[in-house]
Design a protein around this motif. Sequence first.
Motif, PDB file in Angstrom:
ATOM      1  N   ALA A  25     -64.243  78.412  45.419  1.00 48.61           N
ATOM      2  CA  ALA A  25     -63.457  78.875  46.554  1.00 48.61           C
ATOM      3  C   ALA A  25     -63.448  77.831  47.655  1.00 48.61           C
ATOM      4  O   ALA A  25     -64.400  77.051  47.800  1.00 48.61           O
ATOM      5  N   ALA A  26     -62.351  77.838  48.429  1.00 45.97           N
ATOM      6  CA  ALA A  26     -62.224  76.972  49.605  1.00 45.97           C
ATOM      7  C   ALA A  26     -61.676  77.786  50.759  1.00 45.97           C
ATOM      8  O   ALA A  26     -60.707  78.540  50.600  1.00 45.97           O
ATOM      9  N   CYS A  27     -62.306  77.637  51.932  1.00 45.71           N
ATOM     10  CA  CYS A  27     -61.895  78.342  53.144  1.00 45.71           C
ATOM     11  C   CYS A  27     -61.246  77.333  54.088  1.00 45.71           C
ATOM     12  O   CYS A  27     -61.828  76.285  54.369  1.00 45.71           O
ATOM     13  N   THR A  28     -60.059  77.658  54.571  1.00 41.87           N
ATOM     14  CA  THR A  28     -59.293  76.731  55.403  1.00 41.87           C
ATOM     15  C   THR A  28     -59.075  77.300  56.798  1.00 41.87           C
ATOM     16  O   THR A  28     -58.600  78.430  56.952  1.00 41.87           O
ATOM     17  N   GLY A  29     -59.416  76.502  57.814  1.00 43.10           N
ATOM     18  CA  GLY A  29     -59.147  76.882  59.191  1.00 43.10           C
ATOM     19  C   GLY A  29     -57.833  76.290  59.657  1.00 43.10           C
ATOM     20  O   GLY A  29     -57.064  75.730  58.872  1.00 43.10           O
ATOM     21  N   HIS A  30     -57.542  76.419  60.945  1.00 48.13           N
ATOM     22  CA  HIS A  30     -56.367  75.755  61.502  1.00 48.13           C
ATOM     23  C   HIS A  30     -56.572  74.246  61.419  1.00 48.13           C
ATOM     24  O   HIS A  30     -57.649  73.768  61.045  1.00 48.13           O
ATOM     25  N   VAL A  31     -55.548  73.485  61.787  1.00 47.26           N
ATOM     26  CA  VAL A  31     -55.618  72.029  61.658  1.00 47.26           C
ATOM     27  C   VAL A  31     -56.830  71.486  62.414  1.00 47.26           C
ATOM     28  O   VAL A  31     -56.982  71.730  63.625  1.00 47.26           O
ATOM     29  N   PHE A  32     -57.690  70.780  61.672  1.00 47.13           N
ATOM     30  CA  PHE A  32     -58.904  70.162  62.219  1.00 47.13           C
ATOM     31  C   PHE A  32     -59.832  71.176  62.893  1.00 47.13           C
ATOM     32  O   PHE A  32     -60.592  70.825  63.801  1.00 47.13           O
ATOM     33  N   THR A  33     -59.790  72.426  62.453  1.00 45.86           N
ATOM     34  CA  THR A  33     -60.613  73.489  63.018  1.00 45.86           C
ATOM     35  C   THR A  33     -61.363  74.203  61.906  1.00 45.86           C
ATOM     36  O   THR A  33     -60.782  74.557  60.881  1.00 45.86           O
ATOM     37  N   SER A  34     -62.643  74.442  62.095  1.00 47.84           N
ATOM     38  CA  SER A  34     -63.485  75.030  61.060  1.00 47.84           C
ATOM     39  C   SER A  34     -63.001  76.427  60.672  1.00 47.84           C
ATOM     40  O   SER A  34     -62.478  77.172  61.507  1.00 47.84           O
ATOM     41  N   PRO A  35     -63.194  76.814  59.398  1.00 49.20           N
ATOM     42  CA  PRO A  35     -62.945  78.206  59.020  1.00 49.20           C
ATOM     43  C   PRO A  35     -63.938  79.121  59.736  1.00 49.20           C
ATOM     44  O   PRO A  35     -65.021  78.691  60.136  1.00 49.20           O
ATOM     45  N   THR A  36     -63.585  80.379  59.875  1.00 50.08           N
ATOM     46  CA  THR A  36     -64.446  81.328  60.570  1.00 50.08           C
ATOM     47  C   THR A  36     -65.535  81.865  59.640  1.00 50.08           C
ATOM     48  O   THR A  36     -65.374  81.855  58.412  1.00 50.08           O
ATOM     49  N   PRO A  37     -66.641  82.350  60.197  1.00 52.40           N
ATOM     50  CA  PRO A  37     -67.671  82.964  59.354  1.00 52.40           C
ATOM     51  C   PRO A  37     -67.124  84.095  58.489  1.00 52.40           C
ATOM     52  O   PRO A  37     -67.544  84.260  57.330  1.00 52.40           O
ATOM     53  N   ASP A  38     -66.173  84.893  59.001  1.00 47.81           N
ATOM     54  CA  ASP A  38     -65.614  85.991  58.215  1.00 47.81           C
ATOM     55  C   ASP A  38     -64.937  85.483  56.942  1.00 47.81           C
ATOM     56  O   ASP A  38     -65.041  86.114  55.886  1.00 47.81           O
TER      57      ASP A  38
END
Length: 330
Positions: A71-84
Amino acid sequence: MKKFMNRAETLVAESLAGFVAAHERLVVFGADSRFVRRRNLRPDKVALISGGGAGHEPMHVGFVGEGMLDAACTGHVFTSPTPDQIIAAIRETDRGEGCLLIVKNYDGDVMNFEMAAELAAEHRIATVIVRDDVNPSGSKRSQGRRGVAGTLVFEKLLGAAAEARWRLDDLSALGEDLNDRIRTVGVSLSGVTVPETERETFVLNEDEMEMGVGIHGEPGRARLKFATADEIVETMLKAILKDLEPKRSDKLLLFINGFGGTPVSELYLAYNSTRARLQSLGLTVARSLVGTYVTSLGMAGLSITVAGLEERELSLWDAPVNTAALRWGG
């Protein structure tokens, strides 16, 4: 700013929807579309989860599949994914053997993955922090060495080991060991424009380049005069070899990575120059990879990664992989 997008705030979601649709044989969305996972999860292996901000594609979603990530979790551009997002991925992919979190050494990524691991304490979880950057001082985004293009090497080797049913503790130990044997340095000929802000991260004159850049469009550790490809490679390799200190008996993986705006022909030219320099020093390039895999949006630049691999890691590198971005063997 001209980009193929509808609105900046929907860019990532629409891009991920396209990615999943284009590679539906390999991947699906996880719960509530909060992450991308392998279509067919195996019940007898440790689950590998990574992620980070958008803008680095094909990393990480492009490495989801057989022989790499679950699995891969993606945040907004250059922003970390959230813990959720990360917790949802842990709960959906852990089939009883635990989870290994592969985290680039950026403050936001480390904080959110650590928080997710604490909140999902009912699962057996180990974390590998990737620190392959040659610059030990890091940047305003990280404490110490950053995780940059060498993250691909971690995910490939650990993914192959997990596919071979290595246990969680053994995978964690391999990841920590690799941190001492993989080094990367990047160079850029331009900054990048972040869609949400429409601002260029830095501006160079025609005769300048940024040496030691990361993968978030940030400036490097030194602004140097532009030079020939051989001279640029010489500067980059000097930093890597001083840090890595390989022996003539070592077998090296040489990875030339494009940041999103560099033609393939220039990447192969850089590979040719780098390999020739290594061979002139009596060092052996045993495995190679050239291409655009760990990007910084459309940055014009590249990175050089050198990894010293033992026989078991060479076998893991050669093991079959079937993802959107990497595919061989099998």
